[in-house]
Scaffold this active site. Structure first.
Site, mmCIF file in Angstrom:
data_model
loop_
_atom_site.group_PDB
_atom_site.id
_atom_site.type_symbol
_atom_site.label_atom_id
_atom_site.label_comp_id
_atom_site.label_asym_id
_atom_site.label_seq_id
_atom_site.Cartn_x
_atom_site.Cartn_y
_atom_site.Cartn_z
ATOM 1 N N HIS A 306 4.426 -16.709 64.662
ATOM 2 C CA HIS A 306 4.305 -17.899 65.518
ATOM 3 C C HIS A 306 5.421 -17.869 66.557
ATOM 4 O O HIS A 306 6.533 -17.434 66.260
ATOM 5 C CB HIS A 306 4.426 -19.173 64.679
ATOM 6 C CG HIS A 306 3.876 -20.377 65.364
ATOM 7 N ND1 HIS A 306 4.591 -21.100 66.285
ATOM 8 C CD2 HIS A 306 2.653 -20.953 65.292
ATOM 9 C CE1 HIS A 306 3.844 -22.087 66.726
ATOM 10 N NE2 HIS A 306 2.664 -22.029 66.151
ATOM 11 N N ASP A 363 -3.480 -20.885 60.786
ATOM 12 C CA ASP A 363 -4.798 -20.227 60.710
ATOM 13 C C ASP A 363 -4.986 -19.386 59.458
ATOM 14 O O ASP A 363 -6.096 -18.918 59.191
ATOM 15 C CB ASP A 363 -4.987 -19.344 61.953
ATOM 16 C CG ASP A 363 -5.058 -20.193 63.215
ATOM 17 O OD1 ASP A 363 -4.285 -19.955 64.143
ATOM 18 O OD2 ASP A 363 -5.875 -21.141 63.224
HETATM 19 C C1 SDX Z 1 -1.828 -20.854 66.860
HETATM 20 O O1 SDX Z 1 1.833 -22.180 69.934
HETATM 21 C C2 SDX Z 1 1.296 -22.900 68.988
HETATM 22 O O2 SDX Z 1 1.805 -23.924 68.591
HETATM 23 C C3 SDX Z 1 -0.043 -22.348 68.479
HETATM 24 C C4 SDX Z 1 -0.644 -23.063 67.256
HETATM 25 C C5 SDX Z 1 -1.076 -24.478 67.575
HETATM 26 O O3 SDX Z 1 -1.169 -25.290 66.624
HETATM 27 O O4 SDX Z 1 -1.418 -24.752 68.761
HETATM 28 O O5 SDX Z 1 0.289 -23.066 66.188
HETATM 29 C C6 SDX Z 1 -1.931 -22.325 66.784
HETATM 30 O O6 SDX Z 1 -2.190 -20.294 67.853
HETATM 31 C C7 SDX Z 1 -1.186 -20.104 65.708
HETATM 32 C C8 SDX Z 1 -1.067 -18.584 65.988
HETATM 33 C C9 SDX Z 1 -2.435 -17.935 65.697
HETATM 34 N N1 SDX Z 1 -2.388 -16.483 66.111
HETATM 35 C C10 SDX Z 1 -2.337 -15.515 65.213
HETATM 36 O O7 SDX Z 1 -2.227 -15.683 63.987
HETATM 37 C C11 SDX Z 1 -2.437 -14.113 65.819
HETATM 38 C C12 SDX Z 1 -1.416 -13.190 65.144
HETATM 39 N N2 SDX Z 1 -0.052 -13.635 65.560
HETATM 40 C C13 SDX Z 1 0.530 -12.982 66.665
HETATM 41 O O8 SDX Z 1 -0.276 -12.348 67.594
HETATM 42 C C14 SDX Z 1 1.809 -13.631 67.184
HETATM 43 O O9 SDX Z 1 2.593 -13.878 66.105
HETATM 44 C C15 SDX Z 1 1.676 -14.890 68.026
HETATM 45 C C16 SDX Z 1 0.731 -14.695 69.141
HETATM 46 C C17 SDX Z 1 1.265 -16.042 67.185
HETATM 47 C C18 SDX Z 1 3.074 -15.182 68.579
HETATM 48 O O10 SDX Z 1 3.374 -14.159 69.442
HETATM 49 P P1 SDX Z 1 4.811 -14.059 70.178
HETATM 50 O O11 SDX Z 1 5.630 -15.266 69.947
HETATM 51 O O12 SDX Z 1 4.544 -13.638 71.580
HETATM 52 O O13 SDX Z 1 5.520 -12.951 69.367
HETATM 53 P P2 SDX Z 1 5.571 -11.433 69.779
HETATM 54 O O14 SDX Z 1 4.196 -10.949 70.074
HETATM 55 O O15 SDX Z 1 6.621 -11.260 70.819
HETATM 56 O O16 SDX Z 1 6.051 -10.754 68.401
HETATM 57 C C19 SDX Z 1 7.447 -10.571 68.107
HETATM 58 C C20 SDX Z 1 7.456 -9.353 67.200
HETATM 59 C C21 SDX Z 1 6.778 -8.142 67.821
HETATM 60 O O17 SDX Z 1 7.324 -6.978 67.231
HETATM 61 P P3 SDX Z 1 8.585 -6.222 68.018
HETATM 62 O O18 SDX Z 1 8.092 -5.909 69.420
HETATM 63 O O19 SDX Z 1 9.742 -7.180 67.964
HETATM 64 O O20 SDX Z 1 8.827 -4.963 67.183
HETATM 65 O O21 SDX Z 1 6.722 -9.633 65.999
HETATM 66 C C22 SDX Z 1 5.582 -8.777 65.943
HETATM 67 C C23 SDX Z 1 5.361 -8.236 67.334
HETATM 68 O O22 SDX Z 1 4.710 -6.973 67.298
HETATM 69 N N3 SDX Z 1 4.458 -9.599 65.482
HETATM 70 C C24 SDX Z 1 3.506 -9.210 64.656
HETATM 71 C C25 SDX Z 1 2.690 -10.323 64.444
HETATM 72 N N4 SDX Z 1 3.148 -11.359 65.161
HETATM 73 C C26 SDX Z 1 4.247 -10.902 65.809
HETATM 74 N N5 SDX Z 1 3.285 -8.012 64.058
HETATM 75 C C27 SDX Z 1 2.197 -7.950 63.249
HETATM 76 N N6 SDX Z 1 1.367 -8.976 62.984
HETATM 77 C C28 SDX Z 1 1.581 -10.169 63.572
HETATM 78 N N7 SDX Z 1 0.772 -11.182 63.319
#
Ligand code: SDX
Length: 428
Positions: A306, A363
């Protein structure tokens, strides 16, 4: 004493005011930065940028705190009433008994769609994505409710909010019925919000769908947990569209489109698809985590991570507990729940997830409950939208009522070609 931030740019030093919120959050106010220095800031994804001041929802991502108008969401678990929470979010205080009764009566009155709107469903293919239908039909609603493109007072706004919150349920249920070739079921004025939705989804002309109190409570709670989440992607979209003075319906229709994305509300579908792939034997939890950690795989552990929560998403904690209650009430066993639990256990022991503070989000478990309620997978994000609608309405109203509001218009850093001349076709 208000702090200030000193910014040194070459031989220029400027002081920028610091804003402090009621929970101690601090922001550097850069409203006059470009006028004073010619510089803008750069923050793709807006991870460090506050777009507004808001009094609606407070999140402490480090501590895993979520409060609606100051009330911790855990306090809505015992007696979940989605409509009461919707009113609290929109109007900023608890409704008195007669106010809640009036609002509930409006929701009952407004539940049916204009008969002419029902023909619009025949224009969609039977396999049309429900989120596309939802966004289109919310905009269509504004064609049948032209008086709600502007609001004289809070009473007119309350009626518009009630129309949207009530009819979004009917639109969602009718898109499901159309996709299954089933007759539309009129809303039942004797039923409360969640029971009426399940009635429109699953009753037949010859048999009424009965909703046990525990299930009605569970659906109220699922919708409450989705009701608002400060400046997330879809809410920021609603504010962005509303900042141009576009009407409430158009702004919420845009919010539906933003929520649809798999990185946002669409993740609840992707979680179930991921768990089903494991259940079918195509993937072990260990393989799933391995892929999620491999940047080249393009795979993410859906329902994990998140932007704001660097601790357990408090909604995930509550939904995880609700899974057991709902499945027990319905006498349902779902192997996907066991797989989800195993996946969570492995991830929270894995340094990759621990170092990045990746925890289950809203989710990760919500889909298990919706499956138990027999909501079809392609409607999970529609359920998220039904829950989030009061938050969008509240945020839109807060911006609409703010006399200092300006149209949202971010800047950019240009990286394209510098000045060059047009090249006639015969010289290319
Ligand atoms: C919702 O914003 C809100 O409030 C949203 C929400 C709401 O109520 O409105 O809470 C609802 O959208 C919840 C999120 C649902 N999405 C998912 O579950 C999809 C999977 N999650 C990710 O794609 C990710 O965690 C996000 C999109 C939720 C957040 O992305 P960020 O903040 O841009 O984080 P990032 O992509 O910069 O990740 C930071 C690191 C990265 O690795 P490094 O480059 O540091 O090595 O964490 C890793 C990412 O690769 N990472 C993940 C991951 N989420 C982040 N690696 C594997 N699996 C994941 N799920």
């Amino acid at each position: 004493m208000t702090d200030t931030a000193k910014l040194i740019l070459g031989d220029q030093t400027i002081e920028l005011p610091v804003i402090v919120g009621t929970e101690g959050e601090k922001a550097i106010d850069i409203t006059n930065l470009r006028a004073k220095t010619g510089y803008i800031t750069y923050d793709p994804g807006f991870g460090n940028t506050g777009s507004c001041k808001s009094a609606i929802t407070f999140i402490d991502g480090e501590k895993g705190i979520l409060r609606y108008r100051g009330v911790p969401i855990e306090q809505f678990v015992e007696h979940p009433n989605f409509i009461e929470v919707a009113w609290l979010l929109i109007f900023g205080r608890f409704p008195k008994k007669e106010e809640l009764e009036r609002f509930s009566a409006l929701l009952t009155e407004y539940a049916p769609l204009h008969e002419a709107m029902k023909h619009h469903f025949e224009g969609f293919p039977v396999d049309a994505p429900p989120m596309a239908i939802l966004s289109a039909m919310i905009n269509t609603l504004s064609c049948f409710e032209p008086q709600f493109s502007k609001f004289e007072d809070d009473e007119a706004f309350e009626q518009a909010a009630a129309k949207l919150i009530s009819k979004v349920r009917t639109i969602a249920a009718y898109s499901y019925r159309r996709s299954r070739g089933l007759p539309f079921m009129y809303p039942d004025p004797k039923r409360r919000y969640c029971s009426n939705f399940l009635h429109m989804m699953f009753s037949m002309p010859y048999s009424d769908y009965e909703v046990p109190a525990e299930i009605e409570d569970a659906l109220n709670l699922v919708l409450i947990l989705h009701a608002d989440h400060e400046q997330n992607c879809s809410t920021s979209t609603v504010r962005m569209v509303g900042s141009s003075r576009a009407n409430l319906f158009a702004s919420c229709a845009a919010g539906v489109c933003a929520l649809w994305g798999p990185l946002h509300g669409g993740a609840n579908v992707a979680v179930i698809e991921m768990l089903e792939a494991m259940h079918k034997g195509g993937l072990t939890p260990e393989q799933c985590l391995k892929m999620a950690k491999d940047k080249d795989s393009g795979f993410r552990l859906m329902g994990f991570g998140h932007r704001v929560y660097k601790n357990f998403d408090p909604r995930a904690r509550i939904l995880k507990e609700q899974c057991d209650k709902v499945l027990a009430t319905l006498g349902v066993k779902d192997p996907l729940l066991d797989i989800a639990r195993k996946l969570e256990e492995l991830a929270l022991q894995d340094p990759y997830f621990v170092e990045r503070k990746l925890y289950p989000n809203v989710d990760f478990y919500s889909g298990i409950i919706m499956r138990a309620l027999k909501i079809p997978l392609n409607m999970f994000t529609v359920m998220f939208a039904i829950g989030r609608l009061p938050g969008w309405i509240a945020q839109w109203k807060e911006q609409h009522d703010d006399p200092t509001n300006r149209i949202a218009r971010p800047r950019q850093i240009y990286t394209g070609p510098t000045k060059r001349d047009y090249v006639p076709m015969d010289q290319r």
